[in-house]
Design an enzyme around this catalytic site. Structure first.
Site, PDB file in Angstrom:
ATOM      1  N   ASP A 113      64.126 -83.655 -60.477  1.00  0.00           N
ATOM      2  CA  ASP A 113      64.538 -83.378 -59.103  1.00  0.00           C
ATOM      3  C   ASP A 113      64.795 -81.863 -58.984  1.00  0.00           C
ATOM      4  OD1 ASP A 113      65.930 -83.438 -56.618  1.00  0.00           O
ATOM      5  OD2 ASP A 113      66.601 -85.467 -57.001  1.00  0.00           O
ATOM      6  N   LYS A 141      59.558 -84.590 -58.315  1.00  0.00           N
ATOM      7  CA  LYS A 141      59.829 -84.242 -56.911  1.00  0.00           C
ATOM      8  C   LYS A 141      59.865 -82.716 -56.791  1.00  0.00           C
ATOM      9  CE  LYS A 141      62.887 -87.624 -54.751  1.00  0.00           C
ATOM     10  NZ  LYS A 141      64.282 -87.839 -54.332  1.00  0.00           N
ATOM     11  N   ASP A 169      68.242 -95.613 -59.780  1.00  0.00           N
ATOM     12  CA  ASP A 169      69.304 -96.334 -59.076  1.00  0.00           C
ATOM     13  C   ASP A 169      69.730 -95.630 -57.789  1.00  0.00           C
ATOM     14  OD1 ASP A 169      70.645 -94.103 -60.440  1.00  0.00           O
ATOM     15  OD2 ASP A 169      72.504 -95.094 -59.841  1.00  0.00           O
ATOM     16  N   ARG A 175      68.119-100.683 -60.311  1.00  0.00           N
ATOM     17  CA  ARG A 175      67.424-100.234 -61.525  1.00  0.00           C
ATOM     18  C   ARG A 175      66.469-101.299 -62.034  1.00  0.00           C
ATOM     19  NH1 ARG A 175      69.853 -95.457 -63.707  1.00  0.00           N
ATOM     20  NH2 ARG A 175      72.104 -95.318 -63.436  1.00  0.00           N
TER      21      ARG A 175
HETATM   22  C1  PRP Z   1      68.801 -88.444 -62.855  1.00  0.00           C
HETATM   23  C2  PRP Z   1      67.495 -88.515 -63.611  1.00  0.00           C
HETATM   24  C3  PRP Z   1      67.461 -87.202 -64.330  1.00  0.00           C
HETATM   25  C4  PRP Z   1      68.190 -86.268 -63.375  1.00  0.00           C
HETATM   26  C5  PRP Z   1      67.181 -85.466 -62.628  1.00  0.00           C
HETATM   27  O1  PRP Z   1      69.815 -88.818 -63.718  1.00  0.00           O
HETATM   28  O2  PRP Z   1      67.467 -89.596 -64.495  1.00  0.00           O
HETATM   29  O3  PRP Z   1      68.162 -87.264 -65.562  1.00  0.00           O
HETATM   30  O4  PRP Z   1      68.943 -87.075 -62.471  1.00  0.00           O
HETATM   31  O5  PRP Z   1      67.803 -84.587 -61.743  1.00  0.00           O
HETATM   32  P1  PRP Z   1      67.710 -83.012 -61.840  1.00  0.00           P
HETATM   33  O6  PRP Z   1      66.262 -82.647 -62.042  1.00  0.00           O
HETATM   34  O7  PRP Z   1      68.250 -82.567 -60.494  1.00  0.00           O
HETATM   35  O8  PRP Z   1      68.559 -82.532 -62.970  1.00  0.00           O
HETATM   36  P2  PRP Z   1      71.290 -89.257 -63.243  1.00  0.00           P
HETATM   37  O9  PRP Z   1      72.221 -88.092 -63.480  1.00  0.00           O
HETATM   38  O10 PRP Z   1      71.239 -89.792 -61.846  1.00  0.00           O
HETATM   39  O11 PRP Z   1      71.697 -90.366 -64.272  1.00  0.00           O
HETATM   40  P3  PRP Z   1      70.961 -91.765 -64.640  1.00  0.00           P
HETATM   41  O12 PRP Z   1      69.679 -91.404 -65.378  1.00  0.00           O
HETATM   42  O13 PRP Z   1      71.950 -92.444 -65.527  1.00  0.00           O
HETATM   43  O14 PRP Z   1      70.685 -92.508 -63.363  1.00  0.00           O
END
Ligand code: PRP
Length: 193
Positions: A113, A141, A169, A175
């Site tokens: 992201d 993204k 999620d 999930r």
């Molecule tokens: C989500 C995803 C990545 C991160 C990406 O994890 O799994 O690890 O966000 O975002 P970024 O590029 O902005 O750093 P999240 O922290 O939501 O935890 P999860 O995997 O336990 O859902």
């Protein structure tokens, strides 16, 4: 009982498309990590799931990788602290190794992201002396990027929508859906205002 399917506005990756995507990405990984001389790999390949969102992609991917791998897991969060370009990395579950110079690490994510998580984590692991650190993500993204980061292997580029399922999620829900879908905005707007 709430039917989660009613909360999904549209499907981005069906189970069949997920299978095809995993196979395509695994083929690239197999090609890149197989020595050209036909000899066994000299370094261990450690495939690391970045928990928790990557779990479904991870278990499908490692079973499609044909070179010998070791499995490992990390749980991290990254946040913008204003002190470094990639952000501050908080490690909740870490690798425990003393052989970094002899291992190739492949980090597995469900989505990139802002890019902060994987940028910080790759920098951290390279700082420990890992022989190589590459990244694979199911979804990317790019429109949300806040730091300069591109995964080495990308399953599918997605629009700036709230995507859930196959590990991803919303507030820890969805999930377990067997596909990746776009969450209906009413799910995350109805409690506001
Ligand atoms: C989500 C995803 C990545 C991160 C990406 O994890 O799994 O690890 O966000 O975002 P970024 O590029 O902005 O750093 P999240 O922290 O939501 O935890 P999860 O995997 O336990 O859902």
């Amino acid at each position: 009982m709430i039917d989660p399917v009613q909360d999904i506005a549209s499907i981005l990756l069906s189970p069949e498309q997920i299978k095809e995507t995993v196979a395509r990405v695994a083929a690239q990984i197999n090609r890149d990590y197989t020595p050209a001389d036909g000899q066994p790999r000299k370094r261990k390949l450690i495939v690391v799931a970045v928990m928790k969102g990557s779990v479904f992609f991870y278990v499908d991917l490692v079973r499609a990788i044909t070179v010998p791998v070791e499995l490992d897991f990390v749980k991290v969060s990254s946040y913008y602290a204003g002190t470094s370009s990639s952000g501050q990395l908080k490690i909740h579950l870490d690798l425990k190794r003393d052989d970094y110079e002899n291992i190739d690490i492949l980090l597995v994510e469900d989505i990139v992201d802002s890019g902060r998580t994987l940028k910080s984590l790759t920098e951290n692991l390279r700082g420990r002396g890992a022989a190589s650190v590459r990244t694979v993500t199911l979804l990317d993204k790019p429109s949300r990027r806040e730091v300069d980061f591109k995964a080495d292997y990308i399953g599918k580029e997605v629009p700036d929508e709230f995507v859930v399922g196959y590990g991803l999620d919303y507030d820890e829900r969805y999930r377990d859906l067997p596909y990746v879908g776009i969450l209906h905005p009413r799910v995350y707007t109805k409690s506001e205002g």
